[in-house]
Design a protein around this motif. Structure first.
Motif: not given
Length: 246
Positions: A95-116
């Motif tokens: 979910x995150x790109x930590x270079x450069x710092x601070x981490x940046x959200x890659x704007x991907x779906x978040x998968x929680x217990x198999x649910x996107x």
């Protein structure tokens, strides 16, 4: 009278759990609170309280549902308390790109217990703020299901009460010791010189809090009608700004 005595015994277990840092605390310094839920189970002889606190824990690098169990019939332990830590985000590392710092959200779906789960958020959003966006629509995915609860609580123990909102007061508990008693005496001496409306209690234990006194009555009698709160609920994450502070 028997119910009152039993409730007092349950409160004693709550307080002992707090002394061991095993009682739930919404403002845990390692976890940014997102959601909470309380479950009370009981019958004539057995009782169990399970309180869930879901939060983003940077040290665990995940959203973690901590199930705090207190009772006289918990599974998997010989003590009166037990805990489960359940990681909820399947693809956290993506979910995150930590270079450069601070981490940046890659704007991907978040998968929680198999649910996107799709979230509309900027790349610069803080991780805790990102995950809190899941709560309004997906709280049940973040909190425990019946199978997970029954890892702590016997399958045949009836559910008496479930709450998503209740009143909690920040705990301040010290285990019994000679030093604790000396500190209490010093505190009491100092408080005598403070106006009554400004005095701070030496400790705050679960047995001092209306919610848990009433929950103990529910558990002692197996009667959910014993829960009759007079204080407003405050377990929403916005009421605990110091959660995750460390």
């Amino acid at each position: 009278m028997q119910g009152v005595l039993q409730a007092a015994g349950i409160l004693t277990v709550f307080d002992r759990a707090a002394e061991q840092r095993r009682f739930p605390e919404p403002a845990h310094p390692y976890s940014y609170l997102m959601a909470a839920r309380l479950h009370a189970f009981g019958d004539a002889d057995r009782w169990a309280l399970v309180v869930e606190t879901v939060g983003y824990n940077p040290r665990a690098a995940n959203v973690v549902d901590v199930m705090h169990g207190v009772g006289n019939c918990l599974l998997g332990t010989t003590e009166h308390w037990g805990t489960q830590h359940l990681r909820r985000v399947d693809n956290f590392q993506d979910l995150f790109d930590d270079r450069p710092w601070p981490p940046r959200y890659r704007q991907l779906p978040i998968t929680v217990r198999g649910h996107e789960l799709h979230v509309d958020a900027a790349p610069t959003i803080a991780a805790q703020d990102l995950f809190r966006l899941l709560v309004p629509d997906h709280k049940d995915l973040l909190l425990g299901d019946e199978v997970e609860l029954r890892h702590l609580v016997p399958a045949d123990l009836p559910r008496l009460l479930s709450l998503d909102d209740w009143h909690h007061t920040a705990l301040r508990v010290k285990p019994p010791s000679a030093e604790r008693e000396r500190a209490r005496l010093r505190h009491d001496s100092l408080m005598r010189h403070v106006p009554p409306d400004q005095r701070v209690p030496f400790e705050v234990r679960p047995s001092d809090i209306e919610t848990y006194r009433q929950i103990a009555e529910v558990l002692a009698t197996a009667d959910p009608n014993k829960y009759q709160p007079t204080l407003p609920p405050n377990t929403h994450w916005t009421n605990w700004p110091m959660s995750g502070a460390l």
